[in-house]
Design a protein around this motif. Structure first.
Motif, PDB file in Angstrom:
ATOM      1  N   ALA A 181      17.081 -51.698  37.455  1.00 18.07           N
ATOM      2  CA  ALA A 181      16.982 -52.231  38.823  1.00 18.07           C
ATOM      3  C   ALA A 181      17.868 -51.442  39.773  1.00 18.07           C
ATOM      4  CB  ALA A 181      17.367 -53.714  38.837  1.00 18.07           C
ATOM      5  N   GLU A 182      19.083 -51.091  39.333  1.00 17.42           N
ATOM      6  CA  GLU A 182      19.976 -50.293  40.180  1.00 17.42           C
ATOM      7  C   GLU A 182      19.365 -48.913  40.423  1.00 17.42           C
ATOM      8  OE1 GLU A 182      24.474 -48.387  40.384  1.00 17.42           O
ATOM      9  OE2 GLU A 182      23.947 -49.625  38.669  1.00 17.42           O
ATOM     10  N   TRP A 183      18.829 -48.302  39.370  1.00 21.12           N
ATOM     11  CA  TRP A 183      18.195 -46.992  39.507  1.00 21.12           C
ATOM     12  C   TRP A 183      17.054 -47.056  40.520  1.00 21.12           C
ATOM     13  CZ3 TRP A 183      13.090 -45.672  38.352  1.00 21.12           C
ATOM     14  CH2 TRP A 183      12.808 -44.302  38.437  1.00 21.12           C
ATOM     15  N   GLU A 184      16.219 -48.105  40.420  1.00 22.91           N
ATOM     16  CA  GLU A 184      15.094 -48.247  41.338  1.00 22.91           C
ATOM     17  C   GLU A 184      15.568 -48.377  42.784  1.00 22.91           C
ATOM     18  OE1 GLU A 184      11.191 -51.096  42.035  1.00 22.91           O
ATOM     19  OE2 GLU A 184      12.643 -51.626  40.505  1.00 22.91           O
ATOM     20  N   ARG A 185      16.605 -49.196  43.041  1.00 22.93           N
ATOM     21  CA  ARG A 185      17.141 -49.350  44.396  1.00 22.93           C
ATOM     22  C   ARG A 185      17.637 -48.010  44.936  1.00 22.93           C
ATOM     23  NH1 ARG A 185      19.213 -53.879  42.254  1.00 22.93           N
ATOM     24  NH2 ARG A 185      21.249 -52.965  41.934  1.00 22.93           N
ATOM     25  N   ARG A 186      18.331 -47.258  44.093  1.00 23.98           N
ATOM     26  CA  ARG A 186      18.869 -45.977  44.543  1.00 23.98           C
ATOM     27  C   ARG A 186      17.756 -44.967  44.821  1.00 23.98           C
ATOM     28  NH1 ARG A 186      24.356 -44.554  41.432  1.00 23.98           N
ATOM     29  NH2 ARG A 186      24.343 -43.019  43.092  1.00 23.98           N
ATOM     30  N   LYS A 187      16.710 -44.967  44.000  1.00 25.95           N
ATOM     31  CA  LYS A 187      15.584 -44.056  44.219  1.00 25.95           C
ATOM     32  C   LYS A 187      14.866 -44.392  45.523  1.00 25.95           C
ATOM     33  CE  LYS A 187      14.324 -41.079  42.127  1.00 25.95           C
ATOM     34  NZ  LYS A 187      14.728 -39.659  42.261  1.00 25.95           N
ATOM     35  N   ILE A 188      14.689 -45.683  45.810  1.00 21.97           N
ATOM     36  CA  ILE A 188      14.054 -46.088  47.064  1.00 21.97           C
ATOM     37  C   ILE A 188      14.887 -45.589  48.240  1.00 21.97           C
ATOM     38  CG2 ILE A 188      13.555 -48.092  48.535  1.00 21.97           C
ATOM     39  CD1 ILE A 188      12.712 -49.561  45.903  1.00 21.97           C
ATOM     40  N   SER A 189      16.202 -45.731  48.132  1.00 17.88           N
ATOM     41  CA  SER A 189      17.101 -45.269  49.195  1.00 17.88           C
ATOM     42  C   SER A 189      16.983 -43.754  49.375  1.00 17.88           C
ATOM     43  CB  SER A 189      18.538 -45.663  48.866  1.00 17.88           C
ATOM     44  OG  SER A 189      19.415 -45.184  49.845  1.00 17.88           O
ATOM     45  N   GLU A 190      16.988 -43.003  48.269  1.00 18.29           N
ATOM     46  CA  GLU A 190      16.874 -41.546  48.349  1.00 18.29           C
ATOM     47  C   GLU A 190      15.554 -41.136  49.002  1.00 18.29           C
ATOM     48  OE1 GLU A 190      17.302 -39.997  44.393  1.00 18.29           O
ATOM     49  OE2 GLU A 190      19.461 -40.437  44.331  1.00 18.29           O
ATOM     50  N   ARG A 191      14.460 -41.785  48.595  1.00 14.38           N
ATOM     51  CA  ARG A 191      13.148 -41.447  49.157  1.00 14.38           C
ATOM     52  C   ARG A 191      13.086 -41.771  50.643  1.00 14.38           C
ATOM     53  NH1 ARG A 191      10.865 -44.474  44.499  1.00 14.38           N
ATOM     54  NH2 ARG A 191      10.892 -42.985  42.806  1.00 14.38           N
ATOM     55  N   THR A 192      13.688 -42.887  51.032  1.00 14.48           N
ATOM     56  CA  THR A 192      13.702 -43.265  52.440  1.00 14.48           C
ATOM     57  C   THR A 192      14.441 -42.219  53.261  1.00 14.48           C
ATOM     58  OG1 THR A 192      13.609 -45.608  51.874  1.00 14.48           O
ATOM     59  CG2 THR A 192      14.409 -45.058  54.079  1.00 14.48           C
ATOM     60  N   ILE A 193      15.604 -41.795  52.782  1.00 14.44           N
ATOM     61  CA  ILE A 193      16.389 -40.775  53.490  1.00 14.44           C
ATOM     62  C   ILE A 193      15.616 -39.467  53.564  1.00 14.44           C
ATOM     63  CG2 ILE A 193      18.465 -39.351  53.346  1.00 14.44           C
ATOM     64  CD1 ILE A 193      19.866 -41.928  52.222  1.00 14.44           C
ATOM     65  N   GLU A 194      14.988 -39.063  52.455  1.00 12.01           N
ATOM     66  CA  GLU A 194      14.195 -37.833  52.457  1.00 12.01           C
ATOM     67  C   GLU A 194      13.050 -37.928  53.468  1.00 12.01           C
ATOM     68  OE1 GLU A 194      12.926 -37.447  48.409  1.00 12.01           O
ATOM     69  OE2 GLU A 194      14.885 -36.753  47.715  1.00 12.01           O
ATOM     70  N   GLY A 195      12.388 -39.080  53.514  1.00 11.90           N
ATOM     71  CA  GLY A 195      11.287 -39.279  54.460  1.00 11.90           C
ATOM     72  C   GLY A 195      11.753 -39.198  55.904  1.00 11.90           C
ATOM     73  N   LEU A 196      12.918 -39.783  56.198  1.00 15.93           N
ATOM     74  CA  LEU A 196      13.465 -39.724  57.552  1.00 15.93           C
ATOM     75  C   LEU A 196      13.814 -38.294  57.941  1.00 15.93           C
ATOM     76  CD1 LEU A 196      15.770 -42.882  57.485  1.00 15.93           C
ATOM     77  CD2 LEU A 196      13.632 -42.601  58.757  1.00 15.93           C
ATOM     78  N   VAL A 197      14.396 -37.538  57.022  1.00 15.04           N
ATOM     79  CA  VAL A 197      14.744 -36.142  57.288  1.00 15.04           C
ATOM     80  C   VAL A 197      13.475 -35.342  57.587  1.00 15.04           C
ATOM     81  CG1 VAL A 197      15.618 -34.020  56.209  1.00 15.04           C
ATOM     82  CG2 VAL A 197      16.919 -36.144  56.012  1.00 15.04           C
ATOM     83  N   MET A 198      12.438 -35.537  56.783  1.00 12.80           N
ATOM     84  CA  MET A 198      11.192 -34.800  56.990  1.00 12.80           C
ATOM     85  C   MET A 198      10.537 -35.203  58.317  1.00 12.80           C
ATOM     86  SD  MET A 198      11.173 -32.700  54.616  1.00 12.80           S
ATOM     87  CE  MET A 198       9.627 -31.952  55.018  1.00 12.80           C
ATOM     88  N   ALA A 199      10.584 -36.483  58.662  1.00 17.36           N
ATOM     89  CA  ALA A 199      10.001 -36.942  59.933  1.00 17.36           C
ATOM     90  C   ALA A 199      10.734 -36.297  61.104  1.00 17.36           C
ATOM     91  CB  ALA A 199      10.068 -38.466  60.016  1.00 17.36           C
TER      92      ALA A 199
END
Length: 189
Positions: free
Chosen positions: A111-129
């Protein structure tokens, strides 16, 4: 007594899935609207203080209550020490056995890994946007042209920032902040 704890991160999210999962299983349940990264969780902390030996602390899913694997392990041990039963409804695990405790810790880590991956993907998406030039966040309440017009009114007459903001139906702070953010126009001679 069986205490149910539900958490959603924002007011836009709805706890319906969790409520449906715990409905009829709790003597009382409490909903906390708070991001998982918040330092204080007043409702969670209040329930933990209320718990007495023999009580049950019930949640729908581990990631709705614990931020990290460490938190999950520490609280599970504290509950066991205090004689409090802990149950995550989407997991049928008995943490009093070695195998059950191992499974609980493994799922907490997942569950912790999943939360952290979601956070990483969100940050990556914001950077790309941002790289694509997308504007993030809420749209501005007033256009640059409206800001320039209001600034000209203020500079060339007795119009106050408060009056100019009122004419645009925005708060004076909004107008002054937008005026400071306007690019300065340079003329070269």
């Amino acid at each position: 007594m069986i205490y149910g704890y539900l958490r959603v991160s924002t007011k836009m999210q709805r706890p319906d899935r969790q409520i449906e999962g715990l409905k009829g299983l709790c003597d009382a349940f409490f909903v906390e609207v708070l991001s998982a990264v918040s330092a204080k969780r007043p409702i969670f902390e209040e329930i933990v203080q209320k718990l007495q030996p023999g009580d049950t602390f019930l949640v729908w899913d581990l990631d709705r209550v614990f931020r990290t694997t460490y938190d999950a392990i520490v609280y599970e041990k504290e509950f066991r020490r205090r004689g409090i039963k802990f149950k995550a409804m989407n997991m049928n695990i008995d943490t009093s056995t070695a195998d059950g405790n191992h499974e609980y810790q493994s799922r907490a880590a997942a569950a912790e890994w999943e939360r952290r991956k979601i956070s990483e993907r969100t940050i990556e998406g914001l950077v790309m946007a941002r790289k694509r030039g997308s504007r993030l966040g809420r749209p501005p309440k007033i256009t640059d042209e409206q800001v320039r017009h209001a600034k000209a009114m203020i500079d060339n007459s007795d119009t106050s920032i408060k009056d100019a903001a009122a004419s645009l139906k925005v708060h004076p702070w909004t107008l002054s902040r937008r005026m400071r953010a306007l690019p300065t126009e340079r003329t070269f001679h």
